[in-house]
Design a protein around this motif. Structure first.
Motif, PDB file in Angstrom:
ATOM      1  N   GLU A   1      67.988  28.662  48.024  1.00  0.00           N
ATOM      2  CA  GLU A   1      69.184  29.319  48.779  1.00  0.00           C
ATOM      3  C   GLU A   1      70.560  29.068  48.048  1.00  0.00           C
ATOM      4  OE1 GLU A   1      69.231  31.248  51.481  1.00  0.00           O
ATOM      5  OE2 GLU A   1      67.124  31.122  51.573  1.00  0.00           O
TER       6      GLU A   1
ATOM      7  N   TYR B   1      72.483  30.153  61.367  1.00  0.00           N
ATOM      8  CA  TYR B   1      72.292  28.975  60.103  1.00  0.00           C
ATOM      9  C   TYR B   1      72.231  29.665  58.783  1.00  0.00           C
ATOM     10  CZ  TYR B   1      71.293  25.112  63.190  1.00  0.00           C
ATOM     11  OH  TYR B   1      71.341  24.237  64.374  1.00  0.00           O
ATOM     12  N   ARG B   2      71.951  31.132  58.731  1.00  0.00           N
ATOM     13  CA  ARG B   2      71.589  31.751  57.416  1.00  0.00           C
ATOM     14  C   ARG B   2      72.918  31.787  56.835  1.00  0.00           C
ATOM     15  NH1 ARG B   2      70.138  36.635  59.346  1.00  0.00           N
ATOM     16  NH2 ARG B   2      68.103  35.830  59.978  1.00  0.00           N
TER      17      ARG B   2
ATOM     18  N   SER C   1      67.828  26.395  57.587  1.00  0.00           N
ATOM     19  CA  SER C   1      68.771  26.664  56.492  1.00  0.00           C
ATOM     20  C   SER C   1      68.308  25.444  55.227  1.00  0.00           C
ATOM     21  CB  SER C   1      69.975  26.135  56.742  1.00  0.00           C
ATOM     22  OG  SER C   1      70.156  24.720  57.084  1.00  0.00           O
ATOM     23  N   ASP C   2      68.997  25.779  54.272  1.00  0.00           N
ATOM     24  CA  ASP C   2      68.718  25.165  52.784  1.00  0.00           C
ATOM     25  C   ASP C   2      68.640  23.637  53.141  1.00  0.00           C
ATOM     26  OD1 ASP C   2      68.346  24.225  50.292  1.00  0.00           O
ATOM     27  OD2 ASP C   2      70.322  24.697  49.816  1.00  0.00           O
TER      28      ASP C   2
ATOM     29  N   VAL D   1      72.258  21.756  52.418  1.00  0.00           N
ATOM     30  CA  VAL D   1      73.372  21.985  52.999  1.00  0.00           C
ATOM     31  C   VAL D   1      74.106  20.826  53.123  1.00  0.00           C
ATOM     32  CG1 VAL D   1      74.385  22.569  55.186  1.00  0.00           C
ATOM     33  CG2 VAL D   1      72.621  23.845  54.437  1.00  0.00           C
TER      34      VAL D   1
END
Length: 225
Positions: free
Chosen positions: A212, A85-86, A117-118, A121
C-alpha cells in the motif's frame, strides 16, 4: 463548470489520510474539533457515520494537507470500516484514561486497523481526558508499556484544556512525512541506477512492504527538475 485554480491555491505538496479510532465517547471528535477549530463540545453527541476535517501543516517547507477522518466507535456503525481505512497512512488510537474498558479495547482496534489497512500505518496511542485527574483508571506508565509492546508512539492529551492535542496531530504528520522523504530519496537513487527511467517525469508511487502507498505527492512529475 470547472473552477480555475491559480498556482498559489495549489500549494500543498502532499495529502495524508489519517484516521481516528477507538471506543465510543473517548473524545475522538473533540480532539479533532480542538485541533481543527480550537473548539470543544462538552455535550457533544456520538458521531453518526463518518466525518472528516482537513488541516494544512508546514513541514520542512512543504505544505502537508492532513485529511483527518472521524467515525463512530459504536459497534452498529462498524460496516464502514473497509472504506474508512482505505488509503490511510496514519492512525490515532484513542482511549479514555478514566475508563479502563476503553484501554482494554486497544488490541481489538489494532487488529481491525491491521486487517483493513497497511501494517505499516504510522500509529499513535492517545490517552485522552487527562483533565479528569481524580477519575483516572489508567496510569501513564501503563499506556507507555502497551505502546512500547505494540511499537506505537504514545501521548496523553486533553481535548478539554488543549494539552498535547496539536502536538499529537503534528507528530503523526511529521512521522509520515519522514518515512515518505526517505522513500523519495531511495526511489530517486534507484532511478539514477536505471538510465531507462531517467527523465520519464512519472510520479513516484511509494510502496510499503504490504503493497500500500505510504503517501503520494499530489503533483505528477516529482522526478523532474
Amino acid at each position: 463548470m470547472m473552477e480555475a485554480h491559480t498556482e498559489e491555491e495549489q500549494t500543498e505538496d502532499y495529502l495524508f489520510k489519517i484516521v481516528l479510532i477507538g471506543d465510543s465517547a473517548v473524545g475522538k471528535s473533540n480532539l479533532l474539533a480542538r485541533f481543527a477549530r480550537n473548539e470543544f463540545y462538552p455535550n457533544s453527541k456520538s458521531t453518526i457515520g463518518v466525518e472528516f476535517q482537513t488541516q494544512k501543516i508546514d513541514i520542512d517547507g512543504k505544505e502537508i494537507k492532513a485529511q483527518i477522518w472521524d467515525t463512530a466507535g459504536q459497534e452498529r456503525f462498524r460496516a464502514v470500516t473497509s472504506a474508512y481505512y482505505r488509503g490511510a497512512v496514519g492512525a490515532l488510537l484513542v482511549y479514555d484514561v478514566s475508563r479502563r474498558q476503553t484501554f482494554d479495547s486497544i488490541g481489538r482496534w489494532l487488529n481491525e486497523l491491521h486487517t483493513h489497512s497497511d501494517m505499516n500505518v504510522v500509529t499513535i496511542l492517545i490517552g485522552n481526558k487527562t483533565d479528569l485527574k481524580d477519575a483516572r483508571e489508567v496510569s501513564t506508565d501503563e499506556g507507555k508499556t502497551v505502546a512500547e509492546a505494540q511499537g506505537l508512539f504514545f501521548m496523553e492529551t486533553s481535548a478539554l484544556d488543549s494539552s498535547n492535542v496539536t502536538t499529537a496531530f503534528h507528530t503523526i504528520v511529521k512521522e509520515i512525512y519522514n518515512i515518505l522523504s526517505k522513500k523519495v530519496i531511495s526511489s530517486q537513487e534507484c532511478k539514477k541506477d536505471d538510465s531507462k527511467s531517467l527523465g520519464s517525469g512519472k510520479s513516484i508511487v511509494l510502496q510499503e512492504e504490504a503493497g500500500e502507498p505510504v503517501g503520494q505527492p499530489k503533483t505528477a512529475g516529482c522526478c523532474s527538475s
